[in-house]
Write a protein that holds these residues in place. Sequence first.
Motif, mmCIF file in Angstrom:
data_model
loop_
_atom_site.group_PDB
_atom_site.id
_atom_site.type_symbol
_atom_site.label_atom_id
_atom_site.label_comp_id
_atom_site.label_asym_id
_atom_site.label_seq_id
_atom_site.Cartn_x
_atom_site.Cartn_y
_atom_site.Cartn_z
ATOM 1 N N LYS A 1 0.849 -1.214 0.000
ATOM 2 C CA LYS A 1 0.000 0.000 0.000
ATOM 3 C C LYS A 1 0.878 1.256 0.000
ATOM 4 C CE LYS A 1 -3.762 -2.502 0.453
ATOM 5 N NZ LYS A 1 -4.738 -2.648 -0.655
ATOM 6 N N LEU A 2 1.802 1.320 -0.935
ATOM 7 C CA LEU A 2 2.811 2.382 -0.915
ATOM 8 C C LEU A 2 2.539 3.539 -1.871
ATOM 9 C CD1 LEU A 2 4.037 1.273 -3.685
ATOM 10 C CD2 LEU A 2 5.766 0.158 -2.264
ATOM 11 N N THR A 3 1.410 3.504 -2.591
ATOM 12 C CA THR A 3 1.112 4.581 -3.532
ATOM 13 C C THR A 3 0.262 5.661 -2.871
ATOM 14 O OG1 THR A 3 -0.826 3.414 -4.395
ATOM 15 C CG2 THR A 3 1.279 3.018 -5.497
ATOM 16 N N THR A 4 0.160 6.804 -3.538
ATOM 17 C CA THR A 4 -0.453 7.971 -2.912
ATOM 18 C C THR A 4 -1.917 7.796 -2.482
ATOM 19 O OG1 THR A 4 -0.790 8.897 -5.134
ATOM 20 C CG2 THR A 4 1.143 9.637 -3.898
ATOM 21 N N PRO A 5 -2.770 7.102 -3.247
ATOM 22 C CA PRO A 5 -4.151 6.958 -2.764
ATOM 23 C C PRO A 5 -4.233 6.237 -1.420
ATOM 24 C CG PRO A 5 -4.040 6.447 -5.102
ATOM 25 C CD PRO A 5 -2.629 6.561 -4.629
ATOM 26 N N ASP A 6 -3.467 5.160 -1.272
ATOM 27 C CA ASP A 6 -3.476 4.409 -0.005
ATOM 28 C C ASP A 6 -2.813 5.210 1.115
ATOM 29 O OD1 ASP A 6 -4.794 2.007 -0.794
ATOM 30 O OD2 ASP A 6 -2.977 1.400 -1.857
ATOM 31 N N LEU A 7 -1.748 5.903 0.795
ATOM 32 C CA LEU A 7 -1.050 6.700 1.810
ATOM 33 C C LEU A 7 -1.929 7.832 2.324
ATOM 34 C CD1 LEU A 7 2.412 6.922 0.011
ATOM 35 C CD2 LEU A 7 1.925 5.609 2.087
ATOM 36 N N LYS A 8 -2.663 8.463 1.416
ATOM 37 C CA LYS A 8 -3.561 9.545 1.815
ATOM 38 C C LYS A 8 -4.723 8.994 2.639
ATOM 39 C CE LYS A 8 -4.824 13.955 1.374
ATOM 40 N NZ LYS A 8 -6.014 13.960 2.239
ATOM 41 N N ALA A 9 -5.228 7.825 2.260
ATOM 42 C CA ALA A 9 -6.378 7.231 2.952
ATOM 43 C C ALA A 9 -6.042 6.866 4.394
ATOM 44 C CB ALA A 9 -6.864 6.006 2.194
ATOM 45 N N CYS A 10 -4.822 6.402 4.635
ATOM 46 C CA CYS A 10 -4.456 5.991 5.998
ATOM 47 C C CYS A 10 -3.863 7.130 6.819
ATOM 48 C CB CYS A 10 -3.485 4.810 5.950
ATOM 49 S SG CYS A 10 -1.797 5.235 5.493
ATOM 50 N N GLY A 11 -3.661 8.290 6.213
ATOM 51 C CA GLY A 11 -3.143 9.441 6.947
ATOM 52 C C GLY A 11 -1.634 9.532 7.017
ATOM 53 N N ALA A 12 -0.930 8.653 6.301
ATOM 54 C CA ALA A 12 0.534 8.703 6.324
ATOM 55 C C ALA A 12 1.063 9.952 5.621
ATOM 56 C CB ALA A 12 1.130 7.459 5.671
ATOM 57 N N VAL A 13 0.298 10.464 4.649
ATOM 58 C CA VAL A 13 0.629 11.731 4.002
ATOM 59 C C VAL A 13 -0.583 12.648 4.100
ATOM 60 C CG1 VAL A 13 2.266 10.627 2.433
ATOM 61 C CG2 VAL A 13 -0.075 11.046 1.664
ATOM 62 N N ASP A 14 -0.327 13.935 4.071
ATOM 63 C CA ASP A 14 -1.399 14.921 4.240
ATOM 64 C C ASP A 14 -1.840 15.557 2.934
ATOM 65 O OD1 ASP A 14 -1.452 15.217 7.371
ATOM 66 O OD2 ASP A 14 0.658 15.236 6.781
ATOM 67 N N ARG A 15 -0.972 15.531 1.949
ATOM 68 C CA ARG A 15 -1.312 16.178 0.682
ATOM 69 C C ARG A 15 -0.590 15.489 -0.463
ATOM 70 N NH1 ARG A 15 -0.371 22.580 -0.921
ATOM 71 N NH2 ARG A 15 -1.056 22.390 -3.086
ATOM 72 N N VAL A 16 -1.300 15.283 -1.574
ATOM 73 C CA VAL A 16 -0.720 14.724 -2.791
ATOM 74 C C VAL A 16 -0.596 15.857 -3.809
ATOM 75 C CG1 VAL A 16 -0.984 13.059 -4.659
ATOM 76 C CG2 VAL A 16 -1.716 12.453 -2.344
ATOM 77 N N ILE A 17 0.597 16.033 -4.353
ATOM 78 C CA ILE A 17 0.890 17.151 -5.252
ATOM 79 C C ILE A 17 0.936 16.652 -6.693
ATOM 80 C CG2 ILE A 17 2.557 18.949 -5.826
ATOM 81 C CD1 ILE A 17 3.593 18.571 -2.900
ATOM 82 N N GLU A 18 0.101 17.242 -7.548
ATOM 83 C CA GLU A 18 0.112 16.913 -8.973
ATOM 84 C C GLU A 18 1.442 17.337 -9.581
ATOM 85 O OE1 GLU A 18 -2.459 17.901 -13.034
ATOM 86 O OE2 GLU A 18 -3.204 18.532 -11.062
#
Length: 284
Positions: free
Chosen positions: A225-242
């Motif tokens: 689960k290392l890609t941005t959708p999963d990381l954002k869903a679990c709270g490991a990252v706060d923002r995904v930058i295009e």
Amino acid sequence: MAAKPNENKKTANKNKTVKVAPELANSAAERTPYDIVCLSRDKNRPTAVKYIEKLVDGFIELHGDRGFADDAAIVGGIGYIEGRPVTVIGIEKGVDTADKLKHNFGCAAPEGYRKALRLMRQAEKFGRPVLTIVDTSGAACGIGAEERGEAEAIAVNLREMAGLKTPILSLLIGEGGSGGALGLAVADEVWITETSTYSVISPEGCASILYKDPTKVKEAAAALKLTTPDLKACGAVDRVIEEDDFSDGFFSRLKTDIAAFFESRRKLTEQELTEARYKRFRAF
């Protein structure tokens, strides 16, 4: 007077965007997690030094951990973002063979993490916010790194960053591998570019350990689960930058957003700042 041919060529190269894995550019919806892993490692991605060049004005690099050596895998120093002084610390992979060897492919040794901590403590002393730029497959491995206390150096960074009384923003720009990444990512917020990854272990390492089969890297990448959708869903990252092919516009927008983030953090007291950071990680 007309520009010389070489001058025109330099101007064109300076302004061009970076095409990362163009063969995948039109199939984003069909990319597998392992496709994203490959993108995060693409040789055309801008490295930490490029981000510093684009985001930070008047950057002055500072060297050494005051204990053993200067680790070139960690590039850190002071500069300005939209007129405000900041401390910037990046993990640099290098751009060609000689440069990669110089920076140990972005795998920092204990002295690199201790240099980073020295600069963060200096930032706290002078009231500067801290921007960390993370791109690493993991910390340096080897007898020398272990003898000099690799695990201890990372652990101390985790502890000290959790209580650092100045704003911290971590930006993941490629690979965010294991403790090597986390040693610079205990922050108020963690932002990540859209084709970057963040994981406790590489897919190759996971396949070898979990599946006992190094060929099962695709299955391992999906399980992690290392890609941005999963990381954002679990709270490991706060923002995904295009990413926008890493154009000048991409860096300009990112610079403005970073400045706005640090400005918003100035309104918090030291206690509010550290408590919010603590709660962010406890929420996992």
